[in-house]
Design an enzyme around this catalytic site. Sequence first.
Site, short mmCIF file in Angstrom:
data_model
loop_
_atom_site.label_atom_id
_atom_site.label_comp_id
_atom_site.label_asym_id
_atom_site.label_seq_id
_atom_site.Cartn_x
_atom_site.Cartn_y
_atom_site.Cartn_z
N ASP A 104 25.53 19.48 32.60
CA ASP A 104 24.83 18.90 31.26
C ASP A 104 25.14 17.52 31.04
O ASP A 104 26.26 16.96 31.14
CB ASP A 104 25.90 19.50 30.15
CG ASP A 104 25.47 18.99 28.70
OD1 ASP A 104 24.55 18.61 28.49
OD2 ASP A 104 26.25 19.61 27.80
N GLY A 139 17.67 20.64 23.79
CA GLY A 139 17.14 20.67 22.53
C GLY A 139 18.12 19.37 21.67
O GLY A 139 17.79 19.63 20.34
N LYS A 174 -3.08 66.96 23.07
CA LYS A 174 -2.52 65.86 23.53
C LYS A 174 -3.21 64.88 24.60
O LYS A 174 -3.30 65.23 25.75
CB LYS A 174 -0.89 65.79 24.01
CG LYS A 174 -0.20 64.61 24.20
CD LYS A 174 1.00 64.70 24.55
CE LYS A 174 2.11 63.67 24.77
NZ LYS A 174 1.44 62.43 25.41
N HIS A 219 -4.20 21.52 16.53
CA HIS A 219 -4.46 20.49 17.01
C HIS A 219 -2.96 20.05 17.59
O HIS A 219 -2.32 19.51 16.68
CB HIS A 219 -5.33 19.27 16.38
CG HIS A 219 -5.45 18.12 17.02
ND1 HIS A 219 -6.22 17.26 16.44
CD2 HIS A 219 -5.29 17.75 18.43
CE1 HIS A 219 -6.53 16.06 17.35
NE2 HIS A 219 -5.81 16.56 18.57
N ASP A 241 -6.66 21.31 11.68
CA ASP A 241 -8.03 20.66 11.24
C ASP A 241 -8.72 21.36 10.55
O ASP A 241 -9.25 22.51 11.22
CB ASP A 241 -8.64 19.83 12.33
CG ASP A 241 -7.69 18.71 13.12
OD1 ASP A 241 -7.20 17.69 12.11
OD2 ASP A 241 -7.66 18.41 14.15
N LYS A 257 19.98 15.56 22.74
CA LYS A 257 19.92 14.54 23.17
C LYS A 257 19.80 14.39 24.70
O LYS A 257 19.08 13.31 25.30
CB LYS A 257 21.41 13.58 22.83
CG LYS A 257 21.79 13.27 21.68
CD LYS A 257 22.76 12.44 21.33
CE LYS A 257 23.18 12.04 19.83
NZ LYS A 257 24.13 11.26 19.72
N GLY A 258 20.42 15.42 25.34
CA GLY A 258 20.26 15.39 26.79
C GLY A 258 19.44 16.26 27.60
O GLY A 258 18.46 17.02 26.96
#
Length: 878
Positions: free
Chosen positions: A706, A742, A266, A57, A65, A744-745
């Site tokens: 960036d 990954g 084979k 979930h 769950d 702040k930006g």
Amino acid sequence: MSGQRVPSLQPQGDPLGIYKSKRDFALTPEPADGAKRVVGANAAVGVCELTFVVQKHWASSLHYDFRLELDGVMKSWAVPKGPSFDPTVKRMAVQVEDHPLSYASFEGTVPAKQYGAGQVIVWDAGTWTALHDAHQGVRNGNLKFELHGHKLHGKWVLVRMKGHGEKQAPWLLIKEKDAFARAAAEYSVVDELPASVKYMRPVRVAKADFVAKAATTANAVDRSVSVSDLPPEAVPSPLPPTLSPQLATLAAGVPPDPAAWLCEIKFDGYRMLLRNDASGARLLTRNGLDWTSKFQPLLCELEHLSLPPGWYDGEIVVPNDAGIPDFGALQQAIENQRTDAVVLYLFDLPYVAGHDLRSASLDGRRAVLKGLISNAASAHIRFSEAFDAAPDSMLASACKLGLEGVIAKRRNAPYRSARSADWVKLKCSQRQEFVIGGYTEPQGSRVGLGALCVGAHDAHGVLQYAGDVGAGFSQKTLIDLKKKLDASSRKTSPFAAESTAGIAPRIRGKVHWVTPALVVEVSFGQWTRAGRIRHAVFRGLRSDKAANTVVREIEQPAATEKRPAEDQPATTATAPRQSPSLSTRLKVSNPQRVIDTRTGTTKIDLIRYYDLVGALMLTHLAGRPVSLLRAPDGVDGTVFFQKHADTAKLPGMRQLDPSLSVGHPPLMAIVGKRGVLSAAQWNVIEFHTMNAVSTSFAHPDRVVFDLDPGEGVRWPQVQEAAQLVHSFLTQLGLASFLKTSGGKGLHVVVPLRRLHDWDAVEGFSEAVVLHMAKTIPQRFVARSGPKNRVGRIFIDYLRNRLGATTVCAWSARSRPGLGISVPVDWSELPLLRGGDHWTVDNVHQRLAVGNTPWAGCGKAARGLGTAIDALGLVQPQG
């Protein structure tokens, strides 16, 4: 921890009252109620089969769950980290309201603003039995039970903890010590088996199994096989959840000692492993893909055979009218979902009836298998007979009959999950798999495409061009192939610029390059000295094999009776319990060392994460020099970047041409998924890549902006800034793609045609940033100092300098929480909660989407000429 009064979770009279009160069934797809089943009053051991389900979930945070059927409802607990097979690991399980029985099959998405909003899948399901009175166990806070699921097996216990006034009772879910127990460092069921089981066959357990519990003991033996039937080398062992098959080596000639070898046909088909247990049979490819749903007629016959639990090794084929395996017919049968004619030939038996047979001889294993299969009245499940003939005679007969060849196997050899000289391929003609890297235009009246441009990986994982395949296609195949290939088109060649012999690929005609993902089987006359195939004929696509595993098959000298030391069987009697997906590729040192104290993530957890996303990462790592952030002491310790290293002991990584880093040691590149895992074992947390590929290093193929927020900047401002940059780049005629950082930006990435040098690309990116800072100074700043960025966002154009790097998509970040950088669509920007929206812990939410938001990135590449003119810059000469 048990014995106290159970807090009441339900109003009197309606056991589902709380469940119903929390949901608006006009908005949520969850079931309002469900048919109730009358259950025996005591729920005693073996009296009845009760259902259980574990639902994965993705609500405000990912959790599992755990639900057990009792008294007409599903008793429910929320388990944040999911179950563990390690008895020393105690998982928190918070008891929640009872759910209706119909909830056990619910999959879907609970809408936003509803209770429990988020996606739900059926992660596991099956039956459970109480090991004592279940009602008393719930009342006393000590419920012991046994699970019979697709993923969860054996004995477990739920223990209620002493409460401190919580609204919801805290329990612990603990695995009991039995044959299914496995150390957390070796196996994580939630990581290894992340997908839904909803459409798998229901788990069925015979009533006798409830009483005898034979399947839960290491020395359990099915009644159809007695211990006396087994080879003396057989040792008691639980059935492992996964198995890597033994593979054969291409041989240059027949073995010189024919009496020591047996020969089989084979088969011209797909290698297939059969795992049979109490829940039924599953058919898996050599790479672990579950193809059970494709072969319903086979499953019906397998049920009728009632084979004992075990791992059975074989191959599926479709015979033609002459009884010869027809690879094309097999492909059509699978593609058209008409598999009635498919035959499964079984030739080996690594595990059976609670025993590990891998250390036994091939003759010993096959004797047991033949006893189980030969007398069975099955038209589609057959034993692969060995022929009483010398390998050279057998090969000559096979070639006359039009067969692909012969497999010769050493009679006294153990079963090894690796490519081995104990099994050798003797082929009537040259034939192997290749990776498609492009195709040429058709000529004359031909439709679709002219020829496939194919290659194979060398010892360093680099894709080497091997030649063209222009024969063997039907008109329909040509059209279908072109559609598939056009969906993965790219601007540049995926092949190495030069072969290991220093020869550049020369391909006649106009070539359309594609991402090297499709695998094709080809027969051909011979290899040339330049490493090209001649007289190549298309035989079919191989959906059972991963592109990055395809290498050129090199003929080995004819095998002798003496094996090299590294080819000897292991002396340990029991199977290693570590998951083959990691253990066959990597030895992990200090697996339980904590990487991130905030989440408790360990080194093995991080490596499992990279095992999960490694294939997605390779799209962004391919051909690019890397800079690796190593963190030997975790995210709170000392970290450092490494661009140069001796890669001899780092499988899947290689050094690049020294000319790319004049005056410095050679740069490094990741050349396969194994390289990602090698780096993670080397304590790498972050993978950073440069803006150019090594084969065209002087000309970057992307610009990265960036967005780095300063102190006091709120997340909505970052989202707004990304949209403003996107709009401005669109005005300049440039496509741009978005990914989370990954951290702040956010990162805005512009794909480029390889027309400009580093100075031109850096100058352009700086001009964009200066323009944004001048036009909207309240939002953007062009100087990077912390004081300059207070309340504003610095768009870091310095990522576009020669030698600079940016964190790779799907890389984790070395900071608390272990956020990851993920490609997203621009339409998803308003939904993001931050630059670390996804983390190592919740990445399962995103795997189904993968790299799809960037699917058009290659086609969108443009030159900077028009954009430079629009900015009023002087274009550099040359």
